[in-house]
Write a protein that holds these residues in place. Sequence first.
Motif, mmCIF file in Angstrom:
data_model
loop_
_atom_site.group_PDB
_atom_site.id
_atom_site.type_symbol
_atom_site.label_atom_id
_atom_site.label_comp_id
_atom_site.label_asym_id
_atom_site.label_seq_id
_atom_site.Cartn_x
_atom_site.Cartn_y
_atom_site.Cartn_z
ATOM 1 N N MET A 1 0.789 -1.028 -0.044
ATOM 2 C CA MET A 1 0.059 0.090 -0.189
ATOM 3 C C MET A 1 0.930 1.322 0.009
ATOM 4 N N ALA A 2 0.300 2.342 -0.808
ATOM 5 C CA ALA A 2 1.231 3.386 -0.706
ATOM 6 C C ALA A 2 1.226 4.246 0.414
ATOM 7 N N HIS A 3 2.288 4.833 0.845
ATOM 8 C CA HIS A 3 2.045 5.730 2.226
ATOM 9 C C HIS A 3 1.524 7.260 1.613
ATOM 10 N N LEU A 32 11.735 6.709 -6.208
ATOM 11 C CA LEU A 32 10.403 6.233 -5.717
ATOM 12 C C LEU A 32 9.469 6.615 -6.451
ATOM 13 N N ARG A 33 8.329 5.957 -6.593
ATOM 14 C CA ARG A 33 7.201 5.997 -7.486
ATOM 15 C C ARG A 33 6.317 7.126 -6.764
ATOM 16 N N GLU A 97 -6.826 3.908 -7.216
ATOM 17 C CA GLU A 97 -6.211 3.886 -8.739
ATOM 18 C C GLU A 97 -4.557 4.014 -8.538
ATOM 19 N N LEU A 98 -4.295 4.901 -7.641
ATOM 20 C CA LEU A 98 -2.771 5.164 -7.217
ATOM 21 C C LEU A 98 -2.163 4.309 -6.535
ATOM 22 N N GLU A 99 -2.725 3.735 -5.499
ATOM 23 C CA GLU A 99 -2.067 3.096 -4.413
ATOM 24 C C GLU A 99 -1.311 1.767 -4.468
ATOM 25 N N ASP A 100 -1.800 1.053 -5.581
ATOM 26 C CA ASP A 100 -1.031 -0.130 -6.048
ATOM 27 C C ASP A 100 0.087 0.072 -7.027
ATOM 28 N N LYS A 101 0.002 1.607 -7.700
ATOM 29 C CA LYS A 101 1.146 1.714 -8.608
ATOM 30 C C LYS A 101 2.079 2.616 -8.218
#
Length: 269
Positions: A1-3, A32-33, A97-101
């Motif tokens: 999961m994105a921070h 980092l992405r 949409e963003l958190e897995d990328k």
Amino acid sequence: MAHIIVFGNEKGGSGKSTTCMHTATALVRAGLRVGVLDLDLRQRTFTRYLENRVDYGARHGVQLPTPEVMGLPKIDRADLSEGENPFDKSLSLAVAELEDKVDFIVIDCPGSHTRLSQVAHSLADTLVTPLNDSFVDFDLLARIDPDSATIIGPSVYSEMVWHARQLRAKAGLKPIDWIVLRNRLGAQEMHNKRKMGQALEDLAKRIGFRVAPGFTERVIFRELFPRGMTLLDLKDIGIANLNLSNVAARQEVRDLIRALNLPNVDITV
């Protein structure tokens, strides 16, 4: 999961979008992405900053590390469940949409109280509140006795953060790491600066935030905006010999990233 890093307060002119842009760019430059959301739907300062960056790179043939911009999807009210808020759903879909990328999602909130801002605060793993080093801005956090300088009680923004913390606790999420940045610090050790520092430290113990130094008032921060540049990009655009003020400003950016204490971030960026 994105921070998720949320930059927020309820007052404009604190250098929030500038701080936000430097943080997002520093993370991208560290390999980092990073995905970004601009919730200030009217002024769109963060979005304009990134648009200027892309335009400058295209016009000058420069490859600049740039975070991924995500717009908020439009919501058809016919698709909402009973009692569901369109702003809540729009932000939720964008984050999903963003958190897995990406590794980090950086969210810039408007300098006012909005539904989007309120929801974003409840999503924050790290909350950054830039604050001009003034008791005018301090009033956003707490009311203070003018004679004794003692804190009377929390103010509107602190109460919103408290509410966001309560929502996270109920959802079983980890607590928000809240950092208040002292922006536009004066170079000299003035009486007001000392009083402001003491008041912030006292309040930090009462309502639970960390205090960190932000950016000193410098002309270069304003000059970089039209090109979408940050102080970490200067060598990429041919400015190899920095003056002392620019070197000091770049060090402030690095110190800020260290102070945020984000997971898996190389502090040498």
